[in-house]
Structure formats: C-alpha cells, structure tokens
Enzyme design. Structure first.
Site, PDB file in Angstrom:
ATOM      1  N   ASP A  43       0.843  -1.269   0.039  1.00  0.00           N
ATOM      2  CA  ASP A  43       0.134  -0.133   0.045  1.00  0.00           C
ATOM      3  C   ASP A  43       0.960   1.063   0.010  1.00  0.00           C
ATOM      4  O   ASP A  43       1.783   1.331   0.718  1.00  0.00           O
ATOM      5  CB  ASP A  43      -1.022  -0.152   1.153  1.00  0.00           C
ATOM      6  CG  ASP A  43      -1.858   1.035   1.312  1.00  0.00           C
ATOM      7  OD1 ASP A  43      -2.616   1.127   0.018  1.00  0.00           O
ATOM      8  OD2 ASP A  43      -2.599   1.411   2.390  1.00  0.00           O
ATOM      9  N   ASN A  73     -10.220   0.272   0.519  1.00  0.00           N
ATOM     10  CA  ASN A  73      -9.180   0.135   1.497  1.00  0.00           C
ATOM     11  C   ASN A  73      -9.758   0.641   3.014  1.00  0.00           C
ATOM     12  O   ASN A  73     -10.436   1.529   3.023  1.00  0.00           O
ATOM     13  CB  ASN A  73      -8.112   0.993   1.265  1.00  0.00           C
ATOM     14  CG  ASN A  73      -7.397   0.767   0.027  1.00  0.00           C
ATOM     15  OD1 ASN A  73      -7.633  -0.143  -0.510  1.00  0.00           O
ATOM     16  ND2 ASN A  73      -6.060   1.497  -0.290  1.00  0.00           N
ATOM     17  N   HIS A 117      -9.923   4.859  -1.436  1.00  0.00           N
ATOM     18  CA  HIS A 117      -9.271   4.974  -0.266  1.00  0.00           C
ATOM     19  C   HIS A 117      -9.990   5.539   0.849  1.00  0.00           C
ATOM     20  O   HIS A 117     -10.807   6.296   0.497  1.00  0.00           O
ATOM     21  CB  HIS A 117      -7.802   5.449  -0.499  1.00  0.00           C
ATOM     22  CG  HIS A 117      -6.896   4.776  -1.322  1.00  0.00           C
ATOM     23  ND1 HIS A 117      -5.689   4.492  -0.622  1.00  0.00           N
ATOM     24  CD2 HIS A 117      -6.805   4.100  -2.515  1.00  0.00           C
ATOM     25  CE1 HIS A 117      -4.973   3.825  -1.602  1.00  0.00           C
ATOM     26  NE2 HIS A 117      -5.551   3.745  -2.614  1.00  0.00           N
ATOM     27  N   GLY A 118      -9.333   5.258   2.093  1.00  0.00           N
ATOM     28  CA  GLY A 118     -10.321   6.403   3.212  1.00  0.00           C
ATOM     29  C   GLY A 118     -11.577   5.783   3.315  1.00  0.00           C
ATOM     30  O   GLY A 118     -12.429   6.316   3.680  1.00  0.00           O
TER      31      GLY A 118
HETATM   32 ZN   LIG Z   1      -4.755   5.150   0.942  1.00  0.00          ZN
END
Ligand SMILES: [Zn+2]
Length: 286
Positions: free
Chosen positions: A84, A232, A210-211
């Site tokens: 990542d 993620n 993401h987040g």
């Molecule tokens: Zn990320």
C-alpha cells in the site's frame, strides 16, 4: 498457498459487481483477524501492508507471517498480499521479490509526468510477473502513515487526468480522489458519485476507494454499484482492535496474560472485517 494475482481478483469482483476489501494488517494478530474473517465469510481478500507497518516490523517478517498463518489456520479462500502507498520504485521491486501479488505505487505527490513515468515502470514489472498494479491520480486527503494531505490540498480527480493517466501507465486499477480521506473524518464524507461514474465510463477499469473507514454504508454500496472494486480499510480495523483491548482491560485491569488480551482485540477486529466483507458483497465469492 491460496494466492491470487491482484489483477485477477479485482477484475473478477469488478465484472461481478462486488468489491474486494483491502484490509491493512500491522502484526501477527491483525493478520490473523483478517484471515479468519475471510475464511468464515468465504470471501476473497487483500491483506495490505502499509508504510507504517513496514517501518516498524519489516516487509519480509510481515510477508512471512502471512504465509505461516495461512498454513497454520488452513486458510483456503483466495488471498492477495498488497503493497500500500509505496512512494519508491525500489520498494515496489522489493515487494515483488517478497512475492506480493499486488503493488501500489503512489506518485500522487509528484508532478503528473513523473507519476506517469514511475507508475508505468512498476506496471511493466507487474505485467512481466503476473501481479496486479495500482496507481493513484489526484490527492486523497487526510493522514496515511507518515504523509498528511491537508483538506485544502486534497483534489477531486478530473476525468481527463484519470483517462490520460490510465492509458499512459496501463495501470490495472486506479485510486482516485472523490471525497474520501485517510484517517478519522471530522464530518460525514459525501462522495462525488457523478465524478466517480464519469471516471469509470472513461477509463473502463476498476476504481479503488481509499479512506474506506467511516464512509456511511449506503455510500459504500452506491460506490460499488458505480465501479469501485477495491476498498481500503485501515482506521476502522485499528479502532476495532484497540476498542476490544480497552474494553477487556476496563473489566480486567490486572490481566497481564498477553495472549488473552490480544485475543479480545483479534475477536473485535474480526467482526469489523466480517461486516465490511458483507457490505462489499464479497462474502461467499471465494
Ligand atoms: Zn490510501
């Protein structure tokens, strides 16, 4: 070993209309929590190794721990080990050498041409080795490991830059900025769904969110409908683990049996992972 290329795993999810949870692990306990949750839900999963965990534990020890725990717990669901937010080409190559099945080069802090150049180099290696490759275009806000992006600097990815980046790098799945942030949200996020759909129409590739921690469930479901195939999750898993440990210590302040204390964290985090797997629709897809 039940390892699957990230490219295969994410495309399968994308075509079938569900998303793969990319769950961040930091140590033996959190790897175990993710693996057991996936096995119980019969779900394919990604285990993400991030920069903080690499700095503290080392890439190779973490990678070896995944092998050992898969074998020990007889995990049979498809697993993909993902690097990542790497900011170095060399680290991506090290992960390939350590038999990761998916690599993310994050050049979002670089200028566009430099991001394209290095991401493409990582994609070329990933293609040669049969691995998945993720790139990022647009800056995602919040704090991830050691990097903080101020909210005012977080930029919503444009369709043009997403398409140009996707075509020139050949990246397999694309992380974009559509209103999520790393870490804990100060106010409820509101994803830019129109932009997500426009980007997906243009690039015709799986999109990575993401987040994913703290995004309301209904928005997650809508994002998956609109082409997100990898989500993620880190913060909510750490909260799950630590909340479990804290609750145990509140009730048993003098419990110094480390394995028992850690087990409460594992059990608590495992339930968070199972909830996410069902939310993403990957349960029963092993
Ligand atoms: Zn990320």
């Amino acid at each position: 070993m039940p390892y699957v290329s990230g490219n295969t795993m994410i495309n399968e999810a994308w075509k079938s209309g569900y998303a793969i949870g990319a769950f961040t692990a930091h140590n033996l306990e959190t790897i175990k929590a993710v693996l057991l949750a996936a096995q119980e839900e019969q779900s394919p999963i990604m285990i993400q190794i991030g920069q903080k965990a690499i700095n503290e534990m080392g890439m190779k020890p973490l990678r070896n721990a995944i092998d050992s725990l898969i074998e020990y717990h007889q995990i049979s669901v498809p697993v993909c080990v993902h690097l990542d937010h790497s900011r170095k080409f060399e680290q991506c190559m090290e992960a390939a050498t350590c038999e990761f099945q998916s690599l993310m080069f994050d050049g979002s802090a670089l200028d566009f041409e430099e991001n394209v150049r290095i991401t493409k180099a990582v994609v070329d290696v990933a293609n040669a080795l049969g691995l998945g490759a993720e790139g990022e275009i647009g800056k995602i806000g919040g704090t991830e490991d050691d990097i903080t992006v101020d909210e005012k600097d977080a930029m919503i990815t444009t369709v043009g830059e997403a398409l140009d980046f996707s075509q020139r790098t050949g990246v397999h799945y694309l992380a974009v900025s559509i209103g999520t942030a790393h870490g804990v949200y100060k106010t409820t996020p509101q994803l830019k769904f129109d932009r997500l759909s426009e980007i997906k129409e243009a690039v015709q590739k799986p999109i990575v969110l993401h987040g994913g921690s703290g995004v309301p469930d209904d928005q997650v479901i809508e994002a998956v409908k609109r082409g997100v195939a990898k989500i993620n999750v880190d913060t909510e898993l750490r909260q799950g683990f630590i909340d479990g440990v804290q609750a145990h210590w509140q009730a048993n302040a003098k419990d110094y049996v480390l394995a028992d204390v850690m087990n409460t964290g594992i059990a608590s985090m495992k339930e968070v992972v199972r909830h996410k797997i069902r939310l993403f629709g990957s349960n029963g897809k092993a």
